[in-house]
Design a protein around this motif. Structure first.
Motif, PDB file in Angstrom:
ATOM      1  N   ASN A 189      60.897  19.074  66.927  1.00 61.29           N
ATOM      2  CA  ASN A 189      59.573  19.520  67.370  1.00 61.29           C
ATOM      3  C   ASN A 189      58.682  19.770  66.157  1.00 61.29           C
ATOM      4  O   ASN A 189      58.993  20.591  65.294  1.00 61.29           O
ATOM      5  CB  ASN A 189      59.711  20.807  68.191  1.00 61.29           C
ATOM      6  CG  ASN A 189      58.410  21.182  68.882  1.00 61.29           C
ATOM      7  OD1 ASN A 189      57.339  21.059  68.304  1.00 61.29           O
ATOM      8  ND2 ASN A 189      58.513  21.654  70.113  1.00 61.29           N
ATOM      9  N   ASP A 226      55.376  20.616  66.417  1.00 60.77           N
ATOM     10  CA  ASP A 226      54.157  21.321  66.809  1.00 60.77           C
ATOM     11  C   ASP A 226      53.667  22.267  65.722  1.00 60.77           C
ATOM     12  O   ASP A 226      52.469  22.359  65.440  1.00 60.77           O
ATOM     13  CB  ASP A 226      54.383  22.106  68.107  1.00 60.77           C
ATOM     14  CG  ASP A 226      54.485  21.190  69.313  1.00 60.77           C
ATOM     15  OD1 ASP A 226      54.177  19.989  69.168  1.00 60.77           O
ATOM     16  OD2 ASP A 226      54.877  21.670  70.400  1.00 60.77           O
ATOM     17  N   SER A 227      54.590  22.988  65.105  1.00 61.78           N
ATOM     18  CA  SER A 227      54.178  23.952  64.083  1.00 61.78           C
ATOM     19  C   SER A 227      53.605  23.241  62.861  1.00 61.78           C
ATOM     20  O   SER A 227      52.744  23.773  62.162  1.00 61.78           O
ATOM     21  CB  SER A 227      55.364  24.824  63.661  1.00 61.78           C
ATOM     22  OG  SER A 227      56.381  24.034  63.069  1.00 61.78           O
ATOM     23  N   ARG A 228      54.068  22.018  62.618  1.00 68.37           N
ATOM     24  CA  ARG A 228      53.575  21.270  61.471  1.00 68.37           C
ATOM     25  C   ARG A 228      52.168  20.731  61.725  1.00 68.37           C
ATOM     26  O   ARG A 228      51.295  20.818  60.871  1.00 68.37           O
ATOM     27  CB  ARG A 228      54.516  20.098  61.163  1.00 68.37           C
ATOM     28  CG  ARG A 228      55.974  20.495  61.015  1.00 68.37           C
ATOM     29  CD  ARG A 228      56.266  21.165  59.689  1.00 68.37           C
ATOM     30  NE  ARG A 228      57.671  21.477  59.538  1.00 68.37           N
ATOM     31  CZ  ARG A 228      58.262  21.817  58.414  1.00 68.37           C
ATOM     32  NH1 ARG A 228      57.539  21.896  57.313  1.00 68.37           N
ATOM     33  NH2 ARG A 228      59.539  22.099  58.357  1.00 68.37           N
ATOM     34  N   THR A 229      51.958  20.172  62.902  1.00 68.66           N
ATOM     35  CA  THR A 229      50.658  19.567  63.185  1.00 68.66           C
ATOM     36  C   THR A 229      49.575  20.609  63.432  1.00 68.66           C
ATOM     37  O   THR A 229      48.386  20.315  63.301  1.00 68.66           O
ATOM     38  CB  THR A 229      50.754  18.628  64.400  1.00 68.66           C
ATOM     39  OG1 THR A 229      51.276  19.334  65.522  1.00 68.66           O
ATOM     40  CG2 THR A 229      51.664  17.444  64.098  1.00 68.66           C
ATOM     41  N   SER A 230      49.970  21.828  63.797  1.00 67.43           N
ATOM     42  CA  SER A 230      48.977  22.879  63.992  1.00 67.43           C
ATOM     43  C   SER A 230      48.665  23.604  62.680  1.00 67.43           C
ATOM     44  O   SER A 230      47.720  24.389  62.607  1.00 67.43           O
ATOM     45  CB  SER A 230      49.462  23.901  65.033  1.00 67.43           C
ATOM     46  OG  SER A 230      50.656  24.534  64.613  1.00 67.43           O
ATOM     47  N   LYS A 247      43.880  18.756  62.840  1.00 65.16           N
ATOM     48  CA  LYS A 247      44.458  19.494  63.963  1.00 65.16           C
ATOM     49  C   LYS A 247      44.101  18.835  65.286  1.00 65.16           C
ATOM     50  O   LYS A 247      44.902  18.823  66.228  1.00 65.16           O
ATOM     51  CB  LYS A 247      43.982  20.943  63.945  1.00 65.16           C
ATOM     52  CG  LYS A 247      44.515  21.751  62.752  1.00 65.16           C
ATOM     53  CD  LYS A 247      43.885  23.140  62.682  1.00 65.16           C
ATOM     54  CE  LYS A 247      44.346  23.896  61.447  1.00 65.16           C
ATOM     55  NZ  LYS A 247      43.680  25.229  61.321  1.00 65.16           N
ATOM     56  N   GLY A 306      46.427  15.862  65.588  1.00 60.67           N
ATOM     57  CA  GLY A 306      47.847  16.130  65.387  1.00 60.67           C
ATOM     58  C   GLY A 306      48.406  15.545  64.106  1.00 60.67           C
ATOM     59  O   GLY A 306      49.574  15.149  64.062  1.00 60.67           O
TER      60      GLY A 306
END
Length: 258
Positions: free
Chosen positions: A232, A234-238, A211, A214
């Motif tokens: 995007n 973002d939801s995957r890397t978080s 996390k 990323g």
């Protein structure tokens, strides 16, 4: 400038040595998400059985005093920050323990029959110690020296801890036959691996390392996104996916891989 009981000179500036040492040695992390994949795929411990732990770590190889030193030392190599967890939160000591108890720790990929002669830097590791022997010998010597000086590592101020780690890195200490620079180099490498490897191997708890950089986790888990661009993530890397929680894949339903 002050001097501790161990004879280590400490300055205000030395408090950040651990951070600078980490980032200097780990151009890895700055390289991007490929780093997480490389460390996970190439970690020296990949032939060990993955550990699936949800409770407090149960140490297999390390003695309590060794756990205490390693927990404090790795926490200085990858410190916890206000907005970013470090080695402590990632359970890096647990990762090192499981690695030392496994085939890698026993030297499964090493030539260990001698003769033992000094090598050149280009030849890499040339000592007679397996990784588990190197850790045990070095940690026993470190704790003995510091206890005799009445300065246990975990009770030092951060600046003193950083100064002591720098002394190890410089190679100026003999740890009962283990060059301190060799031990420090292995410790730093294992700390980075424990922070970034798949959580199945005991470190990177809750995928805090992934996390932080990323990294979304095992690439196969994102197969459906391989040919998509400009979206995007973002939801995957978080919310990374590890080997332990990756879904099963049946590629035939998509018409691919048939």
């Amino acid at each position: 400038m002050t001097k501790s009981k161990t004879g280590i000179e400490v300055t205000e500036e030395s408090v950040d040595i651990g951070r600078r040492t980490l980032f200097k040695a780990a151009g890895l992390i700055a390289a991007s998400t490929a780093v997480g994949a490389a460390v996970t795929a190439n970690t020296a411990f990949a032939d060990s059985q993955p550990q699936h732990e949800t409770k407090l770590p149960q140490y297999i190889f390390l003695h309590p005093a060794e756990v205490t030193f390693l927990t404090a030392a790795t926490a200085r190599l990858i410190p916890s920050e206000a907005d970013s967890p470090g080695a402590l939160e990632a359970d890096v000591t647990n990762f090192i323990d499981k690695a030392l108890a496994g085939p890698w720790g026993g030297g499964s990929d090493m030539y260990i029959s001698g003769p033992w002669t000094p090598g050149t830097p280009e030849q890499g590791y040339q000592l007679k110690f397996t990784p588990s022997e190197l850790y045990r010998t070095a940690l026993t010597a470190i704790n003995k020296q510091l206890n005799e000086a009445n300065t246990p590592f975990d009770q030092m101020a951060p600046a003193q801890q950083d100064a002591y780690l720098t002394k190890l890195e410089s190679g100026s200490l003999d740890l009962d036959g283990v060059p301190s620079a060799t031990f420090f180099s292995m410790l730093l490498q294992n700390t980075i691996e424990g922070f970034l490897a798949d959580p199945s191997y005991g470190g990177n708890k809750d995928m805090v390392g992934w996390k932080a950089i990323g990294f979304p986790g095992a690439y196969a888990s994102w197969y459906d996104l391989a040919d998509k661009h400009g979206i995007n993530l973002d939801s995957r890397t978080s919310n990374p996916i590890s080997m332990a929680n990756a879904p099963k894949h049946n590629m035939s339903h998509s018409g691919k891989g048939e």
